[in-house]
Design a protein around this motif. Sequence first.
Motif, PDB file in Angstrom:
ATOM      1  N   GLN A  99      -1.368   9.826   1.804  1.00  0.00           N
ATOM      2  CA  GLN A  99      -1.806   8.198   2.177  1.00  0.00           C
ATOM      3  C   GLN A  99      -3.142   7.729   1.870  1.00  0.00           C
ATOM      4  O   GLN A  99      -3.553   7.554   2.134  1.00  0.00           O
ATOM      5  N   GLY A 105       0.402  -1.272   0.170  1.00  0.00           N
ATOM      6  CA  GLY A 105      -0.033  -0.251   0.162  1.00  0.00           C
ATOM      7  C   GLY A 105       0.963   0.585   0.057  1.00  0.00           C
ATOM      8  O   GLY A 105       0.710   2.129  -0.821  1.00  0.00           O
ATOM      9  N   ALA A 106       1.816   1.005   0.916  1.00  0.00           N
ATOM     10  CA  ALA A 106       2.728   2.594   0.570  1.00  0.00           C
ATOM     11  C   ALA A 106       3.328   2.839  -0.291  1.00  0.00           C
ATOM     12  O   ALA A 106       3.566   3.847  -1.092  1.00  0.00           O
ATOM     13  N   SER A 126      -3.973   3.934   2.076  1.00  0.00           N
ATOM     14  CA  SER A 126      -3.888   3.436   3.922  1.00  0.00           C
ATOM     15  C   SER A 126      -4.130   1.712   4.276  1.00  0.00           C
ATOM     16  O   SER A 126      -5.387   1.989   3.506  1.00  0.00           O
ATOM     17  N   GLY A 127      -3.687   1.022   4.304  1.00  0.00           N
ATOM     18  CA  GLY A 127      -4.476  -0.441   4.771  1.00  0.00           C
ATOM     19  C   GLY A 127      -4.839  -1.071   4.033  1.00  0.00           C
ATOM     20  O   GLY A 127      -5.682  -2.287   3.933  1.00  0.00           O
ATOM     21  N   ARG A 136       6.495   5.121   3.149  1.00  0.00           N
ATOM     22  CA  ARG A 136       5.208   6.043   3.279  1.00  0.00           C
ATOM     23  C   ARG A 136       5.478   7.185   3.758  1.00  0.00           C
ATOM     24  O   ARG A 136       5.243   8.510   2.973  1.00  0.00           O
TER      25      ARG A 136
END
Length: 320
Positions: free
Chosen positions: A243, A76-77, A246-247, A138
Amino acid sequence: MSTDVLTRRPAVRGLLAENGPLAALVALAVVLSLLSGDFLSVTNLLNVGVQAAVTAILAFGSTFVIITGGIDLSVGAVAALSAIVLAWTSTSAGVPWPVATLVALVAGLACGLVNAALITYGKLPPFIATLAMLGVARGLALVVSQGSPIAMPDAVSHLGDTIGGYLPVPVLVMIIMGVITAVVLNRTYPGRAMYAIGGNEEAARLSGIKVNRQKLITYALSGAFAATAGVVLASRLASAQPQAASGYELDAIAAVVIGGASLSGGKGRALGTLVGALILAVLRNGLNLLSVSAFWQQVVIGVVIALAVLIDTLRRRGSA
């Protein structure tokens, strides 16, 4: 009891194990179509496909890693960082968008190679190495963007459009990445090596497979797929956001497991991963149509993930 019955039972169990996720997806779609008249509309089904696209692309990359018995928490990052790299290089640096897109893909691939180097040569557990990369990627995304969204080039933003008014480009990209995943797993030496490493790493090494080299390829593919997902997501949002995604790494892992892969390695398919991503998208979409609270949606999805892991555990015990 006849011999035919005895031989038929394992075959039936194998068939159910292979097609269980697909049967679950069909059953879920039937239930939601009965509960909501809007579920089977063309617009809603296309929306489900678009919602599943980014998760599926991330999950395809994670499939390679999970088959080898590893895990990648950084996807994700890395997706967010790659999108930021594309947007920044094409706007602030003035680089043509095709070159900027290539740089973004290389950035994702580089993150995957760093993960693999930490795991193979640094002897870090995959969980720790990729968790560290999650923080680094991130953080770099926030540093480069200074914490603010960066507009995407118009040419790249068209990835969020539809072809002919019906086929969303994100869905097309998802299908292409799925085909690439299937070809790599079923038709190439690295794909066969991934299954061998996940089944028994020491045996794979003794049989002549260069395990470290194959892990480099595996995590590099995961990083490249994450970069692709980041570009698709940014095109939908028309901007790269530090962002973003994220997740999503948890959704990607969940899609792979729900699709029938084993967290212990050695098992997984591109089609199963696609079905797992669609199950998550259909479930979220259906709960939204039924006006279920977002808080309860998290509870339901958490239960589904827990059940998928539990089924995988029971399946491995049964085969043992």
